[in-house]
Design a protein around this motif. Structure first.
Motif, PDB file in Angstrom:
ATOM      1  N   LYS A  88       0.845  -1.193   0.000  1.00 39.73           N
ATOM      2  CA  LYS A  88       0.000   0.000   0.000  1.00 39.73           C
ATOM      3  C   LYS A  88       0.877   1.238   0.000  1.00 39.73           C
ATOM      4  CE  LYS A  88      -3.796  -2.164   2.543  1.00 39.73           C
ATOM      5  NZ  LYS A  88      -4.636  -2.530   1.405  1.00 39.73           N
ATOM      6  N   MET A  89       1.259   1.677  -1.202  1.00 41.97           N
ATOM      7  CA  MET A  89       2.025   2.912  -1.324  1.00 41.97           C
ATOM      8  C   MET A  89       1.065   4.088  -1.210  1.00 41.97           C
ATOM      9  SD  MET A  89       5.357   2.651  -2.074  1.00 41.97           S
ATOM     10  CE  MET A  89       5.370   1.602  -0.642  1.00 41.97           C
ATOM     11  N   PHE A  90       1.589   5.244  -0.797  1.00 39.03           N
ATOM     12  CA  PHE A  90       0.783   6.458  -0.878  1.00 39.03           C
ATOM     13  C   PHE A  90       0.907   6.967  -2.303  1.00 39.03           C
ATOM     14  CE2 PHE A  90       2.112   6.655   3.727  1.00 39.03           C
ATOM     15  CZ  PHE A  90       0.905   6.182   4.188  1.00 39.03           C
ATOM     16  N   SER A  91      -0.138   6.790  -3.086  1.00 37.30           N
ATOM     17  CA  SER A  91      -0.069   7.198  -4.489  1.00 37.30           C
ATOM     18  C   SER A  91       0.030   8.717  -4.560  1.00 37.30           C
ATOM     19  CB  SER A  91      -1.297   6.699  -5.237  1.00 37.30           C
ATOM     20  OG  SER A  91      -2.462   7.112  -4.566  1.00 37.30           O
ATOM     21  N   MET A  93       2.705  10.349  -4.281  1.00 40.79           N
ATOM     22  CA  MET A  93       3.843  10.839  -3.502  1.00 40.79           C
ATOM     23  C   MET A  93       5.101  10.097  -3.941  1.00 40.79           C
ATOM     24  SD  MET A  93       1.937  10.943   0.203  1.00 40.79           S
ATOM     25  CE  MET A  93       3.058  11.995   1.093  1.00 40.79           C
TER      26      MET A  93
ATOM     27  N   ARG B 222      -2.064  14.007   2.248  1.00 41.67           N
ATOM     28  CA  ARG B 222      -1.891  13.311   0.968  1.00 41.67           C
ATOM     29  C   ARG B 222      -1.807  11.808   1.202  1.00 41.67           C
ATOM     30  NH1 ARG B 222       3.242  16.266  -0.572  1.00 41.67           N
ATOM     31  NH2 ARG B 222       3.300  15.043  -2.471  1.00 41.67           N
ATOM     32  N   ALA B 223      -1.222  11.419   2.333  1.00 36.39           N
ATOM     33  CA  ALA B 223      -1.141   9.991   2.647  1.00 36.39           C
ATOM     34  C   ALA B 223      -2.541   9.410   2.856  1.00 36.39           C
ATOM     35  CB  ALA B 223      -0.287   9.778   3.894  1.00 36.39           C
ATOM     36  N   HIS B 225      -5.202  10.442   1.488  1.00 37.20           N
ATOM     37  CA  HIS B 225      -5.749  10.373   0.140  1.00 37.20           C
ATOM     38  C   HIS B 225      -5.183   9.154  -0.601  1.00 37.20           C
ATOM     39  CE1 HIS B 225      -7.947  11.815  -3.106  1.00 37.20           C
ATOM     40  NE2 HIS B 225      -7.209  12.795  -3.546  1.00 37.20           N
ATOM     41  N   GLY B 226      -3.876   8.913  -0.423  1.00 38.81           N
ATOM     42  CA  GLY B 226      -3.196   7.826  -1.132  1.00 38.81           C
ATOM     43  C   GLY B 226      -3.621   6.451  -0.641  1.00 38.81           C
ATOM     44  N   SER B 227      -3.621   6.258   0.662  1.00 45.41           N
ATOM     45  CA  SER B 227      -4.100   5.013   1.250  1.00 45.41           C
ATOM     46  C   SER B 227      -4.456   5.290   2.693  1.00 45.41           C
ATOM     47  CB  SER B 227      -3.024   3.921   1.183  1.00 45.41           C
ATOM     48  OG  SER B 227      -3.386   2.860   2.051  1.00 45.41           O
ATOM     49  N   ALA B 230      -3.133   2.627   5.176  1.00 49.16           N
ATOM     50  CA  ALA B 230      -1.702   2.694   5.490  1.00 49.16           C
ATOM     51  C   ALA B 230      -1.375   3.947   6.302  1.00 49.16           C
ATOM     52  CB  ALA B 230      -0.884   2.651   4.200  1.00 49.16           C
TER      53      ALA B 230
END
Lengths: 252, 353
Positions: A88-91, A93, B222-223, B225-227, B230
């Motif tokens: 689970k990457m932070f997309s 970024m 942003r994290a 938003h990203g997941s 996680a």
């Protein structure tokens, strides 16, 4: 000393007992592995420990305190980091930014401090960046620091995820199939890395399918089958355990 | 310092536009540029909520209205008949009220704009927090609908309440003197001054938000938003960050409402209408969601055209159409559209990679 203790842990999904009264302990400084066939409840067990799923009954004790029922972010800030089987990457970024997020619990700038750049904020930000960069170097991926994390090769994404977890300076690291999807050379590399992480003083609990890796690096192994613990022993003893051989190879 | 450098082109453009308008005798354009800047302030706040924290709000017209209406009501409703009231007397003795004489020689006693502004902001903080806590547990369509519901409530409240002027809204709102010599008002003599006040405020807002997204907090947003999962496992208190961002964007909207209301000398229920909220969302989308500069540019440009009446009676329809077109053809915002070299070349580049 037991860093983590899982006590009569139980998780039911409707009629399915995904994890059934499982108890074991992880000692400080140990590498402990959880193995078992698909559907044995390994990932569910991780989700219970990290708080991603609520427990049905039983206790999870970390550093002497019960943590079941706490939210994942609270458990994380107590010193438990994890990686995921499906990365689970932070997309959106970069690799470096992903790792910098890992410093979240170890830094404190809030909305006001960030917006008004209050004293101490720029210094903290520089420290976060430097520490994240060090970890990328440790994992030999410093050259991809500025590349969007989701466009990295699979193995590199695993490394970023690991760096991100290490950035939290955890006391316990939960690794969910760290070698999944890697070739044998990369798997061996992951093995060396996990030993290196232990040498940093971090206790490791891992779920893994790759038997050679597990037998190589683990101090102790817990075997799950259909949600129940069927064995807990040293790697050499697990290899000889008839129950374990039975669930992996089937009965004659 | 680096931040100042990055906004230097914007500063140059702002001054150039003013000088150009002065030189060509078209200073009337500055009126719409001023109003657009205030709307853009709301839009960049919403941009952080939508683009960075990943939460939609179809209720930001409501927060704009909360800011505008509260400051309008407090600075126009005459408290003189209530002078004996303990609270009014106390406020008066603290110097928070302003006594004066109107055009017809009648005396009045109203709340000073500074106090009204602070009350309006506090109201926005409180209401956005109370709304945000339950509503931000929702996701996607459900969050959109819940915030839409909030927007509709605010619209109906200002439309139905006598205190807020019902369908007529509130007029006769006095100027807002920020510091002696610097007044937010629609006086023609202060047109250039007001242009710079509005853009100054917008730039301060922009710098604060740029700082925010470049920080630990911005990364956490942003994290999420990203997941979200996680981010949670990294120790990010996702619920708290979402609410704080929601409140922050509501405050930006409320401040925009306060200033524009003093500038226009009044506010009407159309400012609280759902179409306004939809328009703000459309403008964030056109700008590229997670793109403060895009939100600012598009927010100013399209509002300016709209206020100049370029879209005529199709105004709302144009913004609806923009939203559809953006979602279909440029989901990353209009600034993400680049001149595309031949397809063959792209395939080549991919092959090399």
């Amino acid at each position: 000393m037991n860093l983590l203790q899982v006590d009569q842990l139980h998780k039911r999904f409707g009629g399915l007992h995904a994890v059934s009264d499982v108890s074991f302990a992880v000692r400080q400084g140990q590498i402990k592995a959880v193995i078992g066939p698909n559907g044995a409840g390994k990932t569910t067990l991780f989700n219970l420990i990290s708080g991603a799923l609520p427990v049905t009954s039983g206790r999870v004790i970390f550093k002497g305190k019960a943590i079941q029922g706490k939210k994942p972010y609270q458990i994380a800030s107590r010193g438990i980091a994890r990686t995921y089987q499906n990365i689970k990457m932070f997309s959106g970024m970069t690799a470096l930014e992903n790792v910098m997020v890992g410093r979240h619990t170890r830094s404190r700038a809030g909305f006001m401090a960030s917006m008004f750049n209050l004293p101490g904020t720029p210094a903290e930000e520089r420290a976060i960046r430097a520490q994240a960069m060090d970890l990328l170097q440790l994992l030999d991926i410093a050259d991809v620091a500025d590349i969007p994390a989701t466009s990295l090769a699979f193995g590199q994404q695993r490394a970023v995820e690991l760096a991100r977890a290490l950035a939290m300076e955890p006391e316990l690291l939960l690794l969910d199939e760290p070698a999944a999807g890697l070739n044998i050379y990369e798997t061996a590399e992951v093995g060396r890395l996990i030993s290196k992480i232990r040498d940093l003083g971090i206790t490791v609990l891992l779920v893994e399918h790759d038997m050679s890796l597990v037998m190589d690096i683990s101090d102790e192994i817990v075997v799950l089958s259909f949600g129940q613990k069927i064995a807990e022993d040293l790697p050499a003893a697990i290899q000889q355990n008839p129950d374990v051989i039975k669930i992996y190879l089937g009965e004659e | 310092m680096k931040r100042l450098l990055s906004i230097a082109p914007l500063l140059v453009a702002i001054i150039a536009i003013q000088l150009l308008c002065a030189a060509t005798g078209t200073l009337y354009y500055l009126t719409q540029m001023t109003m657009s800047a205030y709307y853009a302030l709301l839009i960049i706040g919403l941009c952080v909520l939508m683009g960075y924290a990943g939460q939609i709000s179809l209720g930001h017209g409501g927060f704009f209205a909360i800011g505008g209406y509260i400051s309008a009501a407090l600075t126009t409703h005459n408290l003189e008949p209530l002078q004996e009231n303990v609270l009014v007397a106390a406020l008066n003795s603290l110097g928070l009220l302003h006594a004066g004489v109107d055009l017809y020689g009648g005396t009045f006693l109203v709340v000073t704009p500074w106090v009204a502004c602070i009350v309006a902001i506090l109201a926005a903080v409180l209401i956005s927090y109370l709304i945000g806590v339950p509503v931000l547990k929702l996701k996607g369509h459900y969050l959109a609908m819940a915030t839409l519901g909030f927007g509709i409530i605010i619209y109906r409240v200002v439309l139905a309440s006598e205190y807020f002027g019902e369908a007529d809204g509130i007029s006769g709102v006095p100027g807002f003197t920020l510091v002696p010599g610097l007044t937010v008002s629609g006086d023609f003599s202060g047109r250039i001054q007001n242009y710079y006040i509005a853009w100054g405020l917008l730039i301060i807002g922009l710098i604060l938000l740029l700082n925010l997204i470049d920080s630990r907090v911005g990364r956490a947003l942003r994290a999420i938003h990203g997941s979200s999962e996680a981010a949670d496992a990294m120790g990010v208190n996702t619920a708290r960050f979402k609410i704080q961002t929601f409140v922050l964007s509501a405050v930006f909207a409320a401040i925009a409402g306060v200033f524009l209301t003093h500038y226009n000398g009044g506010i009407g229920p159309s400012e609280a209408s759902v179409m306004k909220s939809v328009r703000y969302v459309a403008l964030v989308a056109v700008g590229g969601m997670a793109h403060l500069w895009g939100a600012l540019t598009m927010g100013v440009l399209l509002n300016f055209l709209s206020l100049r009446g370029v879209f005529g009676s199709y105004d709302d329809a144009v913004f609806g159409l923009i939203l559809i077109l953006i979602m279909l053809f440029a989901p990353n915002g209009i600034l993400s559209l680049r001149w595309r070299p031949g397809l063959a070349k792209q395939v080549d580049e991919k092959g090399d990679g």
